[in-house]
Scaffold this motif. Structure first.
Motif, mmCIF file in Angstrom:
data_model
loop_
_atom_site.group_PDB
_atom_site.id
_atom_site.type_symbol
_atom_site.label_atom_id
_atom_site.label_comp_id
_atom_site.label_asym_id
_atom_site.label_seq_id
_atom_site.Cartn_x
_atom_site.Cartn_y
_atom_site.Cartn_z
ATOM 1 N N PRO A 37 -6.833 25.912 19.327
ATOM 2 C CA PRO A 37 -6.973 27.033 20.268
ATOM 3 C C PRO A 37 -6.687 28.388 19.639
ATOM 4 N N TRP A 39 -5.174 30.989 20.672
ATOM 5 C CA TRP A 39 -3.811 31.520 20.780
ATOM 6 C C TRP A 39 -2.907 30.949 19.677
ATOM 7 N N ASN A 73 -15.342 25.089 29.732
ATOM 8 C CA ASN A 73 -14.251 25.849 29.138
ATOM 9 C C ASN A 73 -13.462 26.598 30.209
ATOM 10 N N LEU A 77 -10.785 23.577 30.300
ATOM 11 C CA LEU A 77 -10.048 23.737 29.044
ATOM 12 C C LEU A 77 -9.125 24.947 29.044
ATOM 13 N N GLU A 78 -9.599 26.085 29.531
ATOM 14 C CA GLU A 78 -8.756 27.288 29.526
ATOM 15 C C GLU A 78 -7.492 27.121 30.374
ATOM 16 N N GLU A 81 -5.156 25.032 28.343
ATOM 17 C CA GLU A 81 -4.604 25.796 27.228
ATOM 18 C C GLU A 81 -3.500 26.742 27.681
ATOM 19 N N GLU A 82 -3.694 27.384 28.824
ATOM 20 C CA GLU A 82 -2.687 28.314 29.328
ATOM 21 C C GLU A 82 -1.377 27.587 29.629
ATOM 22 N N LYS A 85 0.157 26.483 26.227
ATOM 23 C CA LYS A 85 0.657 27.672 25.523
ATOM 24 C C LYS A 85 1.994 28.116 26.099
ATOM 25 N N TRP A 106 -4.893 17.413 25.323
ATOM 26 C CA TRP A 106 -4.850 18.575 24.418
ATOM 27 C C TRP A 106 -4.886 18.116 22.959
#
Length: 329
Positions: A37, A39, A73, A77-78, A81-82, A85, A106
């Motif tokens: 990712p 980030w 995404n 996925l986003e 990811e958030e 993260k 993930w």
């Protein structure tokens, strides 16, 4: 959104014009996401760092991408990811509170992304040489099953009374602001150490490695590990994952708009143990690789050939507290 499983390995579809997770056509070949990712690449300055591939090529981390629809995404996925993260930035307790299955997806997405890039590279090389692609069918089978499991992100997939993976999570002290990553795609094993935590996944072993290491796990469960201890335990897992001699099989059944995945017994028709013989010298070679940051050589590690050096347990097989670890230099 699709309602049935996409299986790219059936037609060996690894082009850049279809979404890796759904198989749906993309608007262009530029519709992609990063395997690692963005980030994470930004935080640890990885964009231009080399990543070693199986063919000895070294693309950069930013070169590793997956074709992915904007819809998948944005919707799936986003948000994942958030959440990951935020937990990674907070540290061990937040990671421990995460849904294990989300970490599995993930980690599996990164592993599959590497596999996808490896396959693309292999296909280009083989056809440039005028040859067909020659890859182990058992490996293709494992990769295909991992891809099916990742689709639980967007499909109503239910694992019937089992976990397809072994997962190990530890608090690390002293903490580090470095990115420490390893994978072994043949055994689908993955480890990550950063901040004040480290975790390891065997992504397709039906918890066999968890059971195999039950004795040492009882000693270190809930303990804070020094980085060298985490790397030692990682070495144990990567080695045993290599020794694991079963190819898990699964049965898929669709019932009332849900897709159930059932694990077939690992024993199968074989009476031999699930793991091949553990060889201390080979394990010592694994440790030498995992302990490179501390400079230990194989001769030191296997000074006693039957009992390689350990920072996890002492001569009486008792756990060594992280704060008592003494390293040279």
């Amino acid at each position: 959104m699709q309602t049935e499983i996409y299986q790219p390995f059936d037609k060996f579809n690894f082009g850049n014009r279809t979404c890796f997770l759904t198989g749906k056509a993309l608007q262009s070949e530029e519709e992609k996401i990063q395997v690692f990712p963005a980030w994470l690449l930004s935080k640890y300055n990885l964009y231009d760092q080399p990543f070693k591939m199986l063919d000895e090529n070294f693309p950069t981390y930013k070169d590793l991408k997956l074709p992915c629809s904007a819809e998948v995404n944005e919707l799936y996925l986003e948000p994942l990811e958030e959440e990951i993260k935020a937990a990674f930035e907070q540290g061990f307790e937040a990671v421990k509170a995460l849904d294990e299955w989300k970490l599995f997806i993930w980690s599996g997405k990164i592993m599959y992304g590497i596999i996808f890039n490896e396959l693309q590279s292999a296909i280009k090389q083989q056809y440039a040489q005028g040859q067909g692609l020659n890859i182990s069918q058992s490996l293709m089978h494992k990769f295909s099953q991992l891809h099916i499991m990742l689709q639980m992100l967007l499909l109503p997939i239910v694992f019937e009374g089992f976990k397809p993976y072994s997962f190990f999570l530890f608090k690390i002290n002293p903490a580090t602001d470095q990115f420490n990553y390893r994978d072994e795609i043949n055994s689908l094993t993955f480890s990550l150490r950063l901040n004040d935590f480290g975790f390891i996944f065997c992504l397709q072993d039906n918890s066999a490695n968890m059971l195999y290491h039950q004795e040492i796990l009882q000693k270190i469960a809930g303990q804070t590990l020094h980085p060298i201890q985490f790397e030692e335990f990682s070495g144990r897992i990567f080695y045993s994952a290599y020794l694991f001699n079963r190819l898990p099989e699964y049965h898929l059944l669709e019932v009332e708009n849900k897709i159930y995945i059932e694990a077939m017994p690992l024993q199968g028709l074989s009476s031999k143990p699930f793991f091949d013989e553990w060889k201390p010298k080979v394990y010592g070679q694994v440790l030498e690789n995992f302990w490179k940051p501390w400079g230990f050589l194989l001769l030191e590690i296997i000074k006693n050939p039957e009992e390689p050096m350990s920072f996890l347990v002492d001569k009486n097989s008792m756990f060594i507290k992280a704060e008592k670890i003494e390293l040279p230099g």
